[in-house]
Design a protein around this motif. Structure first.
Motif, short mmCIF file in Angstrom:
data_model
loop_
_atom_site.label_atom_id
_atom_site.label_comp_id
_atom_site.label_asym_id
_atom_site.label_seq_id
_atom_site.Cartn_x
_atom_site.Cartn_y
_atom_site.Cartn_z
N ARG A 9 -10.97 12.58 -12.25
CA ARG A 9 -12.17 13.13 -11.62
C ARG A 9 -12.16 14.66 -11.64
O ARG A 9 -13.17 15.31 -11.92
CB ARG A 9 -12.31 12.63 -10.18
CG ARG A 9 -12.85 11.22 -10.06
CD ARG A 9 -13.23 10.88 -8.63
NE ARG A 9 -12.10 10.98 -7.71
CZ ARG A 9 -11.24 10.01 -7.43
NH1 ARG A 9 -11.36 8.84 -8.02
NH2 ARG A 9 -10.27 10.20 -6.57
N CYS B 118 2.68 1.38 -8.99
CA CYS B 118 1.50 1.17 -9.81
C CYS B 118 0.24 1.67 -9.08
O CYS B 118 -0.57 2.40 -9.65
CB CYS B 118 1.37 -0.30 -10.18
SG CYS B 118 0.07 -0.64 -11.38
N LEU B 119 0.10 1.31 -7.83
CA LEU B 119 -1.05 1.74 -7.04
C LEU B 119 -1.08 3.26 -6.92
O LEU B 119 -2.12 3.89 -7.12
CB LEU B 119 -1.01 1.11 -5.64
CG LEU B 119 -2.08 1.61 -4.67
CD1 LEU B 119 -3.48 1.28 -5.17
CD2 LEU B 119 -1.84 1.00 -3.29
N HIS B 120 0.06 3.88 -6.64
CA HIS B 120 0.10 5.33 -6.46
C HIS B 120 -0.18 6.07 -7.76
O HIS B 120 -0.90 7.08 -7.76
CB HIS B 120 1.45 5.76 -5.86
CG HIS B 120 1.57 5.41 -4.42
ND1 HIS B 120 1.12 6.24 -3.41
CD2 HIS B 120 2.04 4.31 -3.80
CE1 HIS B 120 1.33 5.67 -2.24
NE2 HIS B 120 1.88 4.49 -2.44
N ARG C 168 -6.68 8.48 -11.25
CA ARG C 168 -8.13 8.55 -11.00
C ARG C 168 -8.52 9.90 -10.41
O ARG C 168 -9.54 10.49 -10.78
CB ARG C 168 -8.55 7.41 -10.07
CG ARG C 168 -8.53 6.06 -10.76
CD ARG C 168 -9.06 4.96 -9.83
NE ARG C 168 -8.80 3.67 -10.42
CZ ARG C 168 -7.96 2.77 -9.93
NH1 ARG C 168 -7.30 3.00 -8.80
NH2 ARG C 168 -7.79 1.62 -10.53
N ALA C 169 -7.71 10.41 -9.48
CA ALA C 169 -8.00 11.71 -8.87
C ALA C 169 -7.93 12.82 -9.92
O ALA C 169 -8.78 13.71 -9.96
CB ALA C 169 -7.04 11.98 -7.71
N ARG D 44 0.83 -1.22 0.00
CA ARG D 44 0.00 0.00 0.00
C ARG D 44 0.87 1.27 0.00
O ARG D 44 0.58 2.22 -0.70
CB ARG D 44 -0.90 0.01 1.23
CG ARG D 44 -1.79 1.26 1.32
CD ARG D 44 -2.33 1.49 2.70
NE ARG D 44 -1.23 1.89 3.60
CZ ARG D 44 -1.36 1.96 4.92
NH1 ARG D 44 -2.50 1.63 5.51
NH2 ARG D 44 -0.34 2.34 5.67
N ASP D 45 1.94 1.24 0.76
CA ASP D 45 2.75 2.43 0.93
C ASP D 45 3.84 2.61 -0.14
O ASP D 45 4.34 3.72 -0.32
CB ASP D 45 3.41 2.44 2.31
CG ASP D 45 2.38 2.58 3.43
OD1 ASP D 45 1.22 2.94 3.14
OD2 ASP D 45 2.75 2.32 4.59
N GLN E 265 -2.01 4.84 -10.27
CA GLN E 265 -3.43 4.62 -10.55
C GLN E 265 -4.31 5.56 -9.71
O GLN E 265 -5.26 6.15 -10.23
CB GLN E 265 -3.82 3.18 -10.25
CG GLN E 265 -3.33 2.19 -11.26
CD GLN E 265 -3.59 0.75 -10.82
OE1 GLN E 265 -3.75 0.46 -9.64
NE2 GLN E 265 -3.63 -0.15 -11.80
N ARG E 266 -3.98 5.69 -8.44
CA ARG E 266 -4.77 6.57 -7.56
C ARG E 266 -4.68 8.02 -8.03
O ARG E 266 -5.69 8.73 -8.08
CB ARG E 266 -4.31 6.44 -6.12
CG ARG E 266 -4.67 5.08 -5.51
CD ARG E 266 -4.21 4.98 -4.09
NE ARG E 266 -5.02 5.89 -3.27
CZ ARG E 266 -4.68 6.28 -2.05
NH1 ARG E 266 -3.57 5.84 -1.49
NH2 ARG E 266 -5.45 7.09 -1.36
N ALA E 267 -3.46 8.46 -8.37
CA ALA E 267 -3.28 9.83 -8.85
C ALA E 267 -4.02 10.03 -10.17
O ALA E 267 -4.67 11.07 -10.37
CB ALA E 267 -1.80 10.14 -9.00
N CYS F 198 3.91 0.71 -3.52
CA CYS F 198 3.61 0.26 -4.89
C CYS F 198 3.43 1.45 -5.83
O CYS F 198 2.46 2.21 -5.72
CB CYS F 198 2.36 -0.61 -4.89
SG CYS F 198 1.92 -1.20 -6.54
#
Length: 148
Positions: A33, A21-23, A29-30, A16-17, A25-27, A19
């Motif tokens: 939006r 790829c995760l960071h 998506r934000a 979570r802290d 993807q989250r950015a 990855c």
């Protein structure tokens, strides 16, 4: 069937802290939006804006070149074009040099909408850049391009 290995919760926290790829993807998506919200009054999504902007060229591009630029496959591009075609913003025609190939053109209505959307994108983009903690959007773009 063998018993699956348990993964410690600490490993979940590590992923979570750290990855990338995760960071990313989250950015993404934000950001999507934020731009979707800004462009909504014009009836556009951020993806549609990017697609229309990718067609703003002196000569009509091919499906393949636009798909490559937008990092999407042709099937996804075809689906993304349909609502823009229905609204009369984009024209898809056969390439006279190769009837199997399709060329994409902004219509006058598409150009008009794009010129209305650009100042909205520009303001939103400036707001996003101001929010970057390091204050160096050029570095962020370069780092992201290095991953492609």
């Amino acid at each position: 069937m063998s018993k699956p290995l348990d993964i410690a919760f600490a490993t979940t926290i590590l992923v979570r802290d750290t990855c990338l790829c995760l960071h990313v993807q989250r950015a993404a998506r934000a950001l999507a939006r934020r731009f979707d919200e800004a462009l909504r009054p014009l009836g556009l999504t951020n993806g549609q804006f990017s697609l229309l902007m990718s067609l703003n060229r002196p000569a009509a591009p091919s499906m393949g070149s636009v798909a490559s630029l937008l990092a999407m496959d042709r099937t996804t591009l075809t689906a993304a074009l349909k609502p823009l075609e229905r609204r009369g913003l984009v024209a898809v025609t056969s390439d006279p040099a190769d009837r199997r190939s399709r060329l994409l053109t902004l219509t006058d209505a598409g150009r008009t909408l794009l010129s209305s959307a650009f100042p909205v994108w520009e303001r939103t983009h400036a707001e996003v850049e101001r929010r970057l903690p390091a204050g160096d959007p050029h570095r962020l773009r370069a780092d992201l391009r290095a991953l492609c």
